[in-house]
Design a protein around this motif. Structure first.
Motif, mmCIF file in Angstrom:
data_model
loop_
_atom_site.group_PDB
_atom_site.id
_atom_site.type_symbol
_atom_site.label_atom_id
_atom_site.label_comp_id
_atom_site.label_asym_id
_atom_site.label_seq_id
_atom_site.Cartn_x
_atom_site.Cartn_y
_atom_site.Cartn_z
ATOM 1 N N UNK A 176 4.881 1.322 0.258
ATOM 2 C CA UNK A 176 5.625 1.829 -0.901
ATOM 3 C C UNK A 176 5.539 3.348 -0.905
ATOM 4 N N UNK A 177 6.620 3.980 -1.411
ATOM 5 C CA UNK A 177 6.648 5.441 -1.376
ATOM 6 C C UNK A 177 5.861 6.040 -2.538
ATOM 7 N N UNK A 178 5.772 5.302 -3.641
ATOM 8 C CA UNK A 178 4.999 5.808 -4.790
ATOM 9 C C UNK A 178 4.432 4.630 -5.571
ATOM 10 N N UNK A 179 3.678 4.951 -6.627
ATOM 11 C CA UNK A 179 2.970 3.884 -7.348
ATOM 12 C C UNK A 179 3.930 2.924 -8.075
ATOM 13 N N UNK A 180 5.011 3.492 -8.630
ATOM 14 C CA UNK A 180 5.987 2.642 -9.344
ATOM 15 C C UNK A 180 6.587 1.609 -8.389
ATOM 16 N N UNK A 181 6.966 2.094 -7.221
ATOM 17 C CA UNK A 181 7.551 1.177 -6.237
ATOM 18 C C UNK A 181 6.508 0.145 -5.796
ATOM 19 N N UNK B 11 0.815 -1.212 0.000
ATOM 20 C CA UNK B 11 0.000 0.000 0.000
ATOM 21 C C UNK B 11 0.852 1.268 0.000
ATOM 22 N N UNK B 12 0.238 2.311 -0.503
ATOM 23 C CA UNK B 12 0.857 3.641 -0.390
ATOM 24 C C UNK B 12 0.109 4.457 0.674
ATOM 25 N N UNK B 13 -0.936 3.840 1.204
ATOM 26 C CA UNK B 13 -1.827 4.554 2.120
ATOM 27 C C UNK B 13 -1.882 3.766 3.438
ATOM 28 N N UNK B 14 -0.973 4.104 4.362
ATOM 29 C CA UNK B 14 -0.723 3.271 5.543
ATOM 30 C C UNK B 14 -1.980 2.949 6.356
ATOM 31 N N UNK B 15 -2.861 3.918 6.479
ATOM 32 C CA UNK B 15 -3.995 3.733 7.391
ATOM 33 C C UNK B 15 -5.090 2.798 6.857
#
Lengths: 62, 296
Positions: free
Chosen positions: A28-33, A14-18
């Motif tokens: 992940x820090x961004x969508x590519x990662x 996820x890029x959205x921890x909550x």
């Protein structure tokens, strides 16, 4: 007799921890990662990646 | 004595030959050659011998000999168990599994064909005993032809119209016409699908066919056979390329999505049309009053 577990969420990326808890979560820090981690995990775990549409991918063994 | 021996020899020959002709080694390459074929021929010979001695034994008032036929049932139930266990063990090696229903169908067929060999040899030896060898062989040929005709099951093309279809993505979800197949998360995977995948729609002819296509085992058998014939673009670690069939509960129509190695959609249609309808999936609600009434 062999017993196997199916329809199991093995991990979430996820890029959205909550939005995720209760399973192994990879941030992940961004969508590519996020896509790269998801692809790598899906190959390693032999699982299918599903997009929940809220910035989270789950890896499910079917 | 000579008459008995020639009748038994006729029966054994006809039964064994019938078992050989019923070993259909088509594209499935199953039973595997040469060892599994040899095993089943040997069992066919045993079955044929049991059937062939029955009539001469009864005529000679050797009734105990006939009880050996009862042993046959136990013997051939073992064949069923053996086939089932072997196919289940090999299931892990398949990229697209056969499914339990298909395996059970194959195992049941192997058992039943031994009983058919018994019946054919019994008819042959019985007729040869009373009416001569020529009549016996003629009766055996008729019995074999009858068995082949009566034991022929239905194919998917007998119950449904199979036609090529378009598929599309709505976000990560892939649809074949209006039927949702699955959620494909990775854009890279969606790209492969867009380039290489082929889609089909199976439209059941009636309510009975609709229920057959609703059976999960039947759908798995279709996926397995299509993948076996056209190849499947997947590896052990790319589970998302497993062919899938999903149905629309409103219409009973089934959508199929596969990423084949061979992209010829006509061949895919032919492959799916020729998948056998599994015995375990076959139902006929139209045979009941409630089913006919509900189908109106």
């Amino acid at each position: 007799m062999e017993i196997s577990v199916t329809k199991l969420i093995l991990a979430a990326v996820t890029t959205c921890k909550e939005t995720v808890s209760g399973v192994p979560v990879f941030y992940a820090r961004n969508q590519d990662e996020q896509e790269w981690i998801t692809k790598t995990l899906s190959r390693v775990l032999e699982a299918v990646a599903h997009d929940l549409g809220n910035g989270t991918y789950i890896l499910v063994r079917h | 004595m000579g008459q008995e021996l020639s009748a038994i020899a006729c029966g054994v020959a006809a039964g064994t030959l019938a078992r050989y002709l019923m070993l259909r080694r088509d594209f499935r390459q199953y039973p595997s050659y040469p060892h599994a074929v040899a095993t089943h021929l040997a069992l066919g010979f045993v079955a044929a011998t049991m059937g062939a001695v029955a009539v001469p034994a009864i005529v000679a008032k050797e009734y105990t000999a006939v009880t050996f036929l009862a042993l046959a049932a136990t013997q051939f139930r073992e064949v069923r168990r053996m086939e089932r266990e072997m196919l289940q063990a090999l299931e892990h090696s398949e990229l697209v599994a056969r499914g339990k229903d298909f395996i059970e169908g194959i195992a049941r067929t192997f058992e039943a064909r031994n009983y058919l060999a018994i019946m054919i040899s019994l008819v042959t030896s019985g007729t040869a005993f009373f009416f001569g060898i020529a009549a016996g062989l003629g009766a055996g040929a008729v019995a074999l032809a009858l068995c082949k005709a009566l034991m022929r099951g239905k194919l998917v093309k007998d119950i449904a119209l199979v036609r090529p279809a378009e598929f599309n993505f709505r976000g990560p979800n892939v649809f074949v016409e209006d039927i949702q197949i699955m959620n494909l998360g990775l854009p890279e995977v969606r790209e492969v699908y867009t380039k290489r995948a082929r889609a089909l729609i199976l439209e059941p002819h009636n309510d009975a066919a609709r229920e057959i296509l609703a059976n999960v085992g039947q759908r798995q058998a279709i996926a397995h056979d299509a993948a076996a014939l056209l190849g499947v673009y997947r590896e052990v670690d790319t589970a998302e390329f497993t062919p899938l069939l999903r149905r629309n509960p409103d219409t009973g129509r089934v959508g199929m999505l596969i990423v084949p190695i061979e992209p010829d959609v006509k061949c895919l249609v032919t492959a799916v049309e020729n998948v056998p309808v599994l015995e375990s999936a076959a139902v006929n609600p139209l045979a009941s009053r409630a089913g006919r009434c509900a189908a109106d």
